[in-house]
Write a protein that holds these residues in place. Structure first.
Motif, PDB file in Angstrom:
ATOM      1  N   ALA B  31      43.919  27.264  18.207  1.00 29.29           N
ATOM      2  CA  ALA B  31      44.854  26.628  19.130  1.00 29.29           C
ATOM      3  C   ALA B  31      44.188  26.534  20.492  1.00 29.29           C
ATOM      4  O   ALA B  31      43.256  27.280  20.794  1.00 29.29           O
ATOM      5  CB  ALA B  31      46.134  27.447  19.228  1.00 29.29           C
ATOM      6  N   GLY B  32      44.631  25.572  21.311  1.00 27.52           N
ATOM      7  CA  GLY B  32      43.990  25.400  22.608  1.00 27.52           C
ATOM      8  C   GLY B  32      44.973  25.053  23.701  1.00 27.52           C
ATOM      9  O   GLY B  32      46.128  24.704  23.436  1.00 27.52           O
ATOM     10  N   PHE B  33      44.488  25.176  24.932  1.00 26.86           N
ATOM     11  CA  PHE B  33      45.277  24.748  26.079  1.00 26.86           C
ATOM     12  C   PHE B  33      44.311  24.298  27.169  1.00 26.86           C
ATOM     13  O   PHE B  33      43.250  24.895  27.361  1.00 26.86           O
ATOM     14  CB  PHE B  33      46.159  25.891  26.611  1.00 26.86           C
ATOM     15  CG  PHE B  33      46.949  25.486  27.827  1.00 26.86           C
ATOM     16  CD1 PHE B  33      48.141  24.775  27.700  1.00 26.86           C
ATOM     17  CD2 PHE B  33      46.481  25.765  29.114  1.00 26.86           C
ATOM     18  CE1 PHE B  33      48.860  24.369  28.818  1.00 26.86           C
ATOM     19  CE2 PHE B  33      47.188  25.353  30.244  1.00 26.86           C
ATOM     20  CZ  PHE B  33      48.379  24.654  30.090  1.00 26.86           C
ATOM     21  N   ASP B  34      44.680  23.210  27.849  1.00 29.90           N
ATOM     22  CA  ASP B  34      43.904  22.791  29.009  1.00 29.90           C
ATOM     23  C   ASP B  34      44.879  22.369  30.082  1.00 29.90           C
ATOM     24  O   ASP B  34      45.899  21.745  29.779  1.00 29.90           O
ATOM     25  CB  ASP B  34      42.962  21.629  28.651  1.00 29.90           C
ATOM     26  CG  ASP B  34      41.858  21.458  29.690  1.00 29.90           C
ATOM     27  OD1 ASP B  34      40.694  21.795  29.381  1.00 29.90           O
ATOM     28  OD2 ASP B  34      42.152  21.013  30.816  1.00 29.90           O
ATOM     29  N   GLN B  35      44.588  22.729  31.318  1.00 29.20           N
ATOM     30  CA  GLN B  35      45.555  22.390  32.373  1.00 29.20           C
ATOM     31  C   GLN B  35      45.670  20.880  32.539  1.00 29.20           C
ATOM     32  O   GLN B  35      46.687  20.374  32.983  1.00 29.20           O
ATOM     33  CB  GLN B  35      45.186  23.063  33.696  1.00 29.20           C
ATOM     34  CG  GLN B  35      43.890  22.570  34.306  1.00 29.20           C
ATOM     35  CD  GLN B  35      43.728  23.083  35.747  1.00 29.20           C
ATOM     36  OE1 GLN B  35      44.504  23.926  36.192  1.00 29.20           O
ATOM     37  NE2 GLN B  35      42.740  22.565  36.456  1.00 29.20           N
ATOM     38  N   ASP B  36      44.624  20.153  32.120  1.00 33.44           N
ATOM     39  CA  ASP B  36      44.695  18.689  32.095  1.00 33.44           C
ATOM     40  C   ASP B  36      45.116  18.289  30.679  1.00 33.44           C
ATOM     41  O   ASP B  36      44.349  18.409  29.731  1.00 33.44           O
ATOM     42  CB  ASP B  36      43.316  18.115  32.442  1.00 33.44           C
ATOM     43  CG  ASP B  36      43.320  16.597  32.508  1.00 33.44           C
ATOM     44  OD1 ASP B  36      44.245  15.968  31.941  1.00 33.44           O
ATOM     45  OD2 ASP B  36      42.394  16.036  33.128  1.00 33.44           O
TER      46      ASP B  36
END
Lengths: 345, 345
Positions: B31-36
């Motif tokens: 799983a991932g997350f990017d502020q953009d």
């Protein structure tokens, strides 16, 4: 039948041979000579030359265009060896990485009835020798051409043709410009690369450092794997320019060092990185426009024509006239000098 | 089902995702997350993550292994954001190019019941962002692992597994060693590369220089095209080591400058080039032996086992015991301190 002769069949000489042969120019043979006969044999087997000349004198007397592709400090000796054997009207060029000394030697050593034009294909790789030669070495690379003030236009055009035939971009510079420019983009960087490698290699932590060194360290130290003879000869024949650029490089590093040392909330360091990134990306994307090329460029008919004319006759007839004129001029000058001398005595 | 969470889905985070997914580990989701959110979307489309978490907090609470792959100066903020949401026994790592600050932040910010292990895959290229990501980015590259003094062996082994699964070579260093070593082989060279480009770019003759610049100039200035944020953060978090190595680099350049300046018949300059060539060719041919790796390496069962144990349970049970022990220890220490304090009052 015209003959291109190549003295020195290592990386550059061998690649020139391969590139010329790949161009399949009818009526041109490529002959070569190397002081190491094994190198000559290998170049012949690899198809870089049609034949290897038995002696350098014989190659000189056979060649319409003679390319000296030896280490820089050997160029002088080669000129002395070939000078008595060159054909009237032959064109001689070299491939050395510095041009001041070579142009001076040519003026001193080569007979007036041959046309010397300095050349420097800015190509190369960290491996050297004939086994590293390849026909595509010059593709899209700059090929600096340094005419003498009295070079015949046909000879200059022939050199432009040579550069284009092997896939390179001809660029005209004079010897001073060449040596100053290459000091900044090639010779000083070479020393910076050697310094970086030697410094890190000399660290006590070297086994650890080597094991975590990434592609950046490999790329930046690549030039340290170049031929030591070449690096040495470059430094000896372009000393002042190199020292000048090393000093400027150290100033620039010191400027960045201070930015790092003092970086706090200010943006100077960040701006330095941003500016460098934008400018380099733009450089990689497209080359900046140079000033319009000199009139010499506009005279070039087409590459093959100019080259063929140079090597395979035509030019010889025109050159014979130039040479005769020059001889008559020289003769007049000498007579004039002698007359003046006699009056003074 | 175990979850690997990646915060920051640019070049490094995206490539980690691609490499993990390529390994086709059953029972593991990435799983991932990017502020953009556009970067997150692109990483998902490219197959770098199975899903994008709606918030960073949610990613933190879902992850058995959380990899922080943001710019260095953002790592602190990410730690603050994820700290309250991390699972007991979760392992947290990062990918930052400097380790001293990151390890300090981890000790300050992260709860004691998670295991922080510093990480630095020495991979990268001059292009950045998720579109540059590739599964093979880490192949044969060093992956530095920096355990805390109290890191659980299972967590350390899991990190070794992670490095091996993505094709990298795990290397153990402490934070001081890491920052000193990378200053010499990566950070100082970065500044040398920027300095070289900025200097030559600033020359009045730049249009001419750019047109004759060959592969050497391009290779040596490659790092100037790197991400400015990264360069800046590296300098701010590894200042002393970098300044130290810049000073040593300038000394080494000065040594070569003197050899060039004074080279006559002597062989010092030539010898410097020969030694550099031999040593670099040997380095490119094979890496020098490091001292025998520490005992931690010998405990590693097999890469996949260690990694699966870390992410997908097993480890949790063992870790729960470690954590309980640690809590009991801390509790005892606190009680002891309070008792001493009361006596003094």
């Amino acid at each position: 039948m015209g003959t291109v002769g190549i003295v020195g069949l290592g990386l550059i000489g061998g690649s020139l041979g391969l590139a010329l042969k790949q161009a399949k120019l009818g009526g041109i043979e490529v002959a070569g000579f190397d002081q190491d006969s094994r190198v000559g044999g290998r170049a012949h087997s690899a198809g870089a030359v049609d034949r290897v000349a038995p002696t350098i004198e014989r190659l000189a007397s056979d060649s319409d265009l003679l390319i000296i592709a030896t280490p820089i400090l050997s160029v002088r000796k080669v000129m002395e060896e070939v000078a008595p054997h060159l054909r009237r009207g032959a064109v001689v060029t070299d491939t050395a990485s510095t041009k001041g000394s070579v142009m001076r030697w040519a003026r001193e050593i080569l007979p007036r009835e041959v046309n010397f034009i300095g050349g420097h294909p800015l190509a190369g790789k960290e491996t050297s020798g004939p086994q590293a030669a390849e026909a595509s070495l010059f593709t899209d690379r700059p090929y600096v051409i340094v005419p003498m003030t009295d070079s015949a236009p046909a000879a200059v055009n022939g050199m432009v043709g040579l550069a284009r035939i092997i896939g390179a971009r001809p660029v005209f510079l004079d010897a001073d410009e060449h040596d100053s420019y290459t000091a900044s983009i090639s010779h000083m960087p070479l020393l910076a690369s050697v310094a970086l490698f030697s410094l890190v290699r000399g660290s006590q932590a070297w086994p650890e450092l080597a094991n975590i060194a990434g592609p950046a360290f490999r790329d930046l130290t690549r030039l340290a794997s170049g031929q030591p003879e070449m690096a040495h000869d470059i430094c000896l024949t372009n000393r002042e320019n190199i020292v000048h650029w090393i000093d400027r490089y150290m100033e620039e590093i010191y400027r960045l060092r201070d930015l790092v040392q003092n970086a706090e909330g200010d943006e100077d360091l960040f701006r330095a990185f941003v500016e460098a990134q934008l400018a380099r990306d733009s450089f990689m994307d497209h080359l900046p426009e140079r000033d319009p090329p000199g009139s010499m460029m506009t005279e070039v008919p087409t590459s093959n024509d100019a080259f063929m004319t140079l090597v395979a006759g035509g030019y010889l007839a025109q050159r014979a006239k130039d040479v005769t004129n020059l001889f008559e001029e020289n003769e007049r000058e000498r007579n004039e000098r002698e007359r003046r001398q006699r009056r003074r005595d």
